[in-house]
Design a protein around this motif. Structure first.
Motif, PDB file in Angstrom:
ATOM      1  N   ASP A  55      18.526  29.777 -64.886  1.00 35.08           N
ATOM      2  CA  ASP A  55      19.412  30.759 -65.216  1.00 35.08           C
ATOM      3  C   ASP A  55      20.680  31.196 -63.999  1.00 35.08           C
ATOM      4  O   ASP A  55      20.027  31.430 -63.037  1.00 35.08           O
ATOM      5  N   GLU A  76      23.966  33.390 -63.671  1.00 36.08           N
ATOM      6  CA  GLU A  76      24.867  34.295 -63.772  1.00 36.08           C
ATOM      7  C   GLU A  76      26.686  33.838 -64.073  1.00 36.08           C
ATOM      8  O   GLU A  76      26.644  33.997 -62.891  1.00 36.08           O
ATOM      9  N   GLU A 110      26.305  28.862 -58.221  1.00 37.53           N
ATOM     10  CA  GLU A 110      26.704  30.299 -59.134  1.00 37.53           C
ATOM     11  C   GLU A 110      27.505  31.089 -57.572  1.00 37.53           C
ATOM     12  O   GLU A 110      29.029  31.701 -58.479  1.00 37.53           O
ATOM     13  N   ARG A 128      25.689  34.501 -68.242  1.00 32.90           N
ATOM     14  CA  ARG A 128      24.401  34.216 -68.439  1.00 32.90           C
ATOM     15  C   ARG A 128      23.934  32.896 -69.415  1.00 32.90           C
ATOM     16  O   ARG A 128      24.445  32.640 -70.368  1.00 32.90           O
TER      17      ARG A 128
END
Length: 154
Positions: A8, A10, A148, A102
């Motif tokens: 995952d 952000e 990220e 997200r």
């Protein structure tokens, strides 16, 4: 043999897809590690049918590989087929928007041995499956954390 990992991030799904589909980054990473990568298609931008050729040294021998983008579906994912002497593989990245900022990404890599030597290589990976999976997950995790961080700085 198949390797799978899910992370995952952000960041918005569109931005993650653009970062994952920025093939110039892979080319620079490869060149830093002694891999010569050259785009072999004439398409103006990456799309299904885009292809690359790579030359590298592995286990003391010069090797070559060809990669072709089979599916390119922004921002949902992409599929790439890779072929080298005796072994082939498919790498698939699927992106899912969890929230506006997200994204979940799942990256699968399946190795397909096509020669006796390649079958032995894949069998040795199966015997050390835990360690091979951990190395795969660690490398993908590091790369995605860099993506990220780069997206958060932008």
């Amino acid at each position: 043999m198949k390797f799978t990992t899910t992370e995952d991030l952000e960041a918005p799904v569109d931005a993650v897809f653009r970062a994952v589909a920025d093939f110039s980054v892979y080319q620079r990473m490869g060149e830093r590690n002694g891999v010569r990568i050259e785009r072999t298609d004439r398409l103006p931008q990456p799309a299904a049918g885009s292809s690359w050729a790579a030359d590298f040294r592995y286990r003391g021998k010069e090797r070559s590989a060809v990669a072709e983008l089979e599916a390119f579906d922004p921002p949902n994912g992409l599929t790439m087929r890779v072929r080298s002497a005796g072994i082939g593989g498919v790498i698939q990245a699927d992106l899912t928007e969890l929230a506006a900022s997200r994204t979940r990404i799942r990256i699968d890599m399946e190795l397909e041995p096509q020669s006796i030597t390649a079958k032995l290589l894949v069998q040795s990976l199966r015997l050390a499956r835990g360690r091979a999976e951990e190395r795969y997950r660690t490398r993908i995790h590091r790369f995605l954390r860099e993506v990220e961080a780069r997206l958060q700085r932008a």
